[in-house]
Design a protein around this motif. Structure first.
Motif, PDB file in Angstrom:
ATOM      1  N   ARG A 134      20.883  23.636  16.731  1.00 13.30           N
ATOM      2  CA  ARG A 134      21.343  24.614  17.727  1.00 13.30           C
ATOM      3  C   ARG A 134      20.195  25.076  18.619  1.00 13.30           C
ATOM      4  NH1 ARG A 134      24.359  26.671  13.318  1.00 13.30           N
ATOM      5  NH2 ARG A 134      22.774  28.274  12.978  1.00 13.30           N
ATOM      6  N   THR A 135      19.008  25.226  18.014  1.00 14.17           N
ATOM      7  CA  THR A 135      17.847  25.685  18.783  1.00 14.17           C
ATOM      8  C   THR A 135      17.419  24.656  19.807  1.00 14.17           C
ATOM      9  OG1 THR A 135      17.054  27.008  16.918  1.00 14.17           O
ATOM     10  CG2 THR A 135      15.454  26.457  18.626  1.00 14.17           C
ATOM     11  N   THR A 136      17.416  23.383  19.397  1.00 19.13           N
ATOM     12  CA  THR A 136      16.929  22.333  20.297  1.00 19.13           C
ATOM     13  C   THR A 136      17.944  21.953  21.361  1.00 19.13           C
ATOM     14  OG1 THR A 136      17.704  20.659  18.726  1.00 19.13           O
ATOM     15  CG2 THR A 136      15.409  21.366  18.545  1.00 19.13           C
ATOM     16  N   SER A 189      22.065  24.260   6.324  1.00 17.72           N
ATOM     17  CA  SER A 189      21.938  25.344   7.293  1.00 17.72           C
ATOM     18  C   SER A 189      20.662  25.216   8.128  1.00 17.72           C
ATOM     19  CB  SER A 189      21.962  26.701   6.584  1.00 17.72           C
ATOM     20  OG  SER A 189      20.904  26.788   5.642  1.00 17.72           O
ATOM     21  N   GLY A 190      19.568  24.783   7.497  1.00 23.74           N
ATOM     22  CA  GLY A 190      18.324  24.629   8.246  1.00 23.74           C
ATOM     23  C   GLY A 190      18.434  23.574   9.329  1.00 23.74           C
ATOM     24  N   ALA A 191      19.030  22.430   8.987  1.00 23.40           N
ATOM     25  CA  ALA A 191      19.193  21.356   9.966  1.00 23.40           C
ATOM     26  C   ALA A 191      20.132  21.783  11.081  1.00 23.40           C
ATOM     27  CB  ALA A 191      19.725  20.099   9.279  1.00 23.40           C
ATOM     28  N   ARG A 192      21.192  22.515  10.732  1.00 25.61           N
ATOM     29  CA  ARG A 192      22.136  22.965  11.762  1.00 25.61           C
ATOM     30  C   ARG A 192      21.502  23.997  12.680  1.00 25.61           C
ATOM     31  NH1 ARG A 192      25.870  25.757   9.522  1.00 25.61           N
ATOM     32  NH2 ARG A 192      25.339  25.571   7.312  1.00 25.61           N
ATOM     33  N   ALA A 193      20.671  24.887  12.118  1.00 29.00           N
ATOM     34  CA  ALA A 193      19.986  25.894  12.938  1.00 29.00           C
ATOM     35  C   ALA A 193      18.993  25.232  13.877  1.00 29.00           C
ATOM     36  CB  ALA A 193      19.285  26.903  12.038  1.00 29.00           C
ATOM     37  N   THR A 194      18.264  24.237  13.373  1.00 26.49           N
ATOM     38  CA  THR A 194      17.306  23.513  14.219  1.00 26.49           C
ATOM     39  C   THR A 194      18.022  22.795  15.353  1.00 26.49           C
ATOM     40  OG1 THR A 194      15.809  23.195  12.340  1.00 26.49           O
ATOM     41  CG2 THR A 194      15.546  21.715  14.224  1.00 26.49           C
TER      42      THR A 194
END
Length: 208
Positions: A200-202, A193-198
């Motif tokens: 999406r942000t970038t 989830s952390g990698a996917r959120a990052t």
């Protein structure tokens, strides 16, 4: 003579590969110890497996991956458990334990809900199938090249095991294999989830 003290706390931190080996090896020692106890004790420890849709069978969700029908069953699971468990723990002990916990619960609950009544499901193969799918799909969610490459290697070496999620011999818990594998996919998705959120942000377009 200077004695290394790590970060000053009086202990030296082991490299991750050593800690992964200790955790995985310790788990295998536990499995062999339980099988030895089951051999010499009058109690039938294997009876504590998952018995679908029974009250007592719920305890099997916790205990089934630790139990094996005999030494042949345990030795058949030893090498894949050692290799795949080590690779899962190699990404971080906390993350590896979390992935294992998700696989353990999903595999046990799924088997309890959907397997045939009157059956007793035991064996670490639920975890093995979960670790296998976790390693194969993790890189797809994280988009990390190293994890993708490792997933391809694991698929090449152990991918043939995935046929075990289909019904075959009546004494093989394909339901445990199937739900363990689904648990591995879920664990890979949850823990990425952390990698996917990052990501999406970038990649999100600017609103300005």
């Amino acid at each position: 003579m200077t004695i290394p003290t790590g970060n000053g706390t009086g202990s030296t931190h082991r490299p991750i590969w050593q800690r992964a080996a200790l955790w995985t090896g310790g788990f295998l020692v536990l499995l062999y110890g339980i099988e030895a106890a089951d051999t010499v004790l009058p109690a039938d420890l294997d009876a504590a497996g998952v018995e679908p849709r029974t009250g007592d069978g719920l305890w099997g969700i916790l205990f089934a991956p630790l139990l094996h029908a005999d030494w042949a069953h345990l030795t058949a699971n030893t090498v894949p458990a050692l290799v795949l468990g080590f690779l899962v723990m190699l990404s971080g002990i906390g993350r590896g334990i979390a992935a294992t916990a998700i696989i353990w619960l999903v595999g046990g609950i799924g088997t309890w809900l959907f397997a045939g009544t009157g059956e007793n499901h035991i064996g670490a193969s639920t975890l093995i199938f979960g670790w296998l799918t976790y390693l194969i799909v993790r890189g797809i969610f994280t988009r990390k090249a190293g994890q993708i490459l490792l997933g391809i290697v694991v698929l090449f070496v152990y991918g043939g095991m995935l046929w075990g999620v289909l019904p075959s011999q009546p004494w093989i818990s394909w339901q445990g294999h199937l739900f363990g594998a689904l648990g591995g996919i879920l664990a890979a998705w949850v823990l990425s989830s952390g990698a996917r959120a990052t990501r999406r942000t970038t990649t999100a377009p600017s609103l300005r």
